[in-house]
Design an enzyme around this catalytic site. Sequence first.
Site, PDB file in Angstrom:
ATOM      1  N   SER A   1      -2.793  -7.842   2.951  1.00 52.83           N
ATOM      2  CA  SER A   1      -3.079  -7.669   4.385  1.00 52.83           C
ATOM      3  C   SER A   1      -3.427  -9.010   5.018  1.00 52.83           C
ATOM      4  CB  SER A   1      -4.244  -6.690   4.586  1.00 52.83           C
ATOM      5  OG  SER A   1      -3.923  -5.424   4.078  1.00 52.83           O
TER       6      SER A   1
ATOM      7  N   ARG B   1      -1.907  -6.165  -8.469  1.00 52.15           N
ATOM      8  CA  ARG B   1      -0.818  -7.113  -8.202  1.00 52.15           C
ATOM      9  C   ARG B   1      -0.676  -8.170  -9.279  1.00 52.15           C
ATOM     10  NH1 ARG B   1      -2.993  -7.818  -2.230  1.00 52.15           N
ATOM     11  NH2 ARG B   1      -4.810  -7.228  -3.444  1.00 52.15           N
TER      12      ARG B   1
ATOM     13  N   LYS C   1     -18.231  -6.000   7.022  1.00 50.24           N
ATOM     14  CA  LYS C   1     -16.977  -6.747   7.186  1.00 50.24           C
ATOM     15  C   LYS C   1     -16.166  -6.142   8.320  1.00 50.24           C
ATOM     16  CE  LYS C   1     -13.378  -7.014   4.056  1.00 50.24           C
ATOM     17  NZ  LYS C   1     -12.886  -6.985   2.699  1.00 50.24           N
TER      18      LYS C   1
ATOM     19  N   HIS D   1       0.839  -1.206   0.000  1.00 51.60           N
ATOM     20  CA  HIS D   1       0.000   0.000   0.000  1.00 51.60           C
ATOM     21  C   HIS D   1       0.876   1.260   0.000  1.00 51.60           C
ATOM     22  CE1 HIS D   1      -3.055  -2.714   2.235  1.00 51.60           C
ATOM     23  NE2 HIS D   1      -3.575  -2.493   1.049  1.00 51.60           N
TER      24      HIS D   1
HETATM   25  P1  ADP Z   1      -9.732  -3.682  -0.795  1.00 46.87           P
HETATM   26  O1  ADP Z   1     -10.423  -4.660   0.106  1.00 46.87           O
HETATM   27  O2  ADP Z   1     -10.539  -2.450  -1.104  1.00 46.87           O
HETATM   28  O3  ADP Z   1      -9.104  -4.266  -2.046  1.00 46.87           O
HETATM   29  P2  ADP Z   1      -7.046  -3.503   0.248  1.00 46.87           P
HETATM   30  O4  ADP Z   1      -6.580  -2.778   1.461  1.00 46.87           O
HETATM   31  O5  ADP Z   1      -6.846  -4.981   0.206  1.00 46.87           O
HETATM   32  O6  ADP Z   1      -8.563  -3.112   0.114  1.00 46.87           O
HETATM   33  O7  ADP Z   1      -6.378  -2.884  -1.045  1.00 46.87           O
HETATM   34  C1  ADP Z   1      -6.516  -1.514  -1.366  1.00 46.87           C
HETATM   35  C2  ADP Z   1      -5.830  -1.262  -2.690  1.00 46.87           C
HETATM   36  O8  ADP Z   1      -4.438  -1.520  -2.561  1.00 46.87           O
HETATM   37  C3  ADP Z   1      -6.314  -2.155  -3.842  1.00 46.87           C
HETATM   38  O9  ADP Z   1      -6.277  -1.434  -5.034  1.00 46.87           O
HETATM   39  C4  ADP Z   1      -5.289  -3.268  -3.859  1.00 46.87           C
HETATM   40  O10 ADP Z   1      -5.195  -3.877  -5.130  1.00 46.87           O
HETATM   41  C5  ADP Z   1      -4.039  -2.471  -3.516  1.00 46.87           C
HETATM   42  N1  ADP Z   1      -3.005  -3.318  -2.932  1.00 46.87           N
HETATM   43  C6  ADP Z   1      -3.133  -4.175  -1.892  1.00 46.87           C
HETATM   44  N2  ADP Z   1      -1.953  -4.787  -1.638  1.00 46.87           N
HETATM   45  C7  ADP Z   1      -1.075  -4.304  -2.553  1.00 46.87           C
HETATM   46  C8  ADP Z   1       0.305  -4.570  -2.845  1.00 46.87           C
HETATM   47  N3  ADP Z   1       1.004  -5.468  -2.163  1.00 46.87           N
HETATM   48  N4  ADP Z   1       0.886  -3.876  -3.857  1.00 46.87           N
HETATM   49  C9  ADP Z   1       0.170  -2.991  -4.574  1.00 46.87           C
HETATM   50  N5  ADP Z   1      -1.141  -2.698  -4.367  1.00 46.87           N
HETATM   51  C10 ADP Z   1      -1.753  -3.354  -3.370  1.00 46.87           C
END
Ligand code: ADP
Length: 158
Positions: free
Chosen positions: A128, A90, A41, A17
């Site tokens: 996450s 990703r 959630k 992130h």
């Molecule tokens: P959501 O449940 O809305 O996808 P996340 O917190 O999992 O929330 O992800 C938020 C954003 O960050 C999404 O666009 C996701 O693809 C991106 N993201 C999550 N992990 C990574 C990572 N390791 N590298 C790049 N982008 C990421």
Amino acid sequence: MAHAVFAGSFDPPTFGHLDIIARASSIFETLHVVVAANRNKRGLFEPEERAQLLTASIDAMTNVFVAVWDGLVVDYARNAGCTILVRGVRGITDFASEYDMAILNSQLEPTIETFLICADPRYSTLSSSAVKEFAHFRRDISALVPSPVLKALADRRP
Ligand code: ADP
């Protein structure tokens, strides 16, 4: 230059992130990092805690703002004067769902564009959920999350 929103669950924030935040903040005038408070959630951390962890992890970026929002992301964007939704991708699996989400959001708000940023290969398998799983089994996650998150996970082992 445009103003952008990067919304997500961030439960908890990871280096993946933070990499997207750093890269997007160098492209857009301001970047609003929005913790989506999903009513259906429940996460490990409350939305306000996730926002605090993000704020503590991005202290040097002066054009980045952190907020919690429990509505549609396009509504946050419109209210904040943002025209871009940033998302991280990703791989092909993320792309499929991000593509669908981008189309849905453009139907809700045609003036807002989705801007996809490819994950750094170092973080392309980082999520996450994986961080929480590793923390649960007391594995070393210091290469995956910033120190405020490392500490928060140690205090509240998932
Ligand atoms: P959501 O449940 O809305 O996808 P996340 O917190 O999992 O929330 O992800 C938020 C954003 O960050 C999404 O666009 C996701 O693809 C991106 N993201 C999550 N992990 C990574 C990572 N390791 N590298 C790049 N982008 C990421």
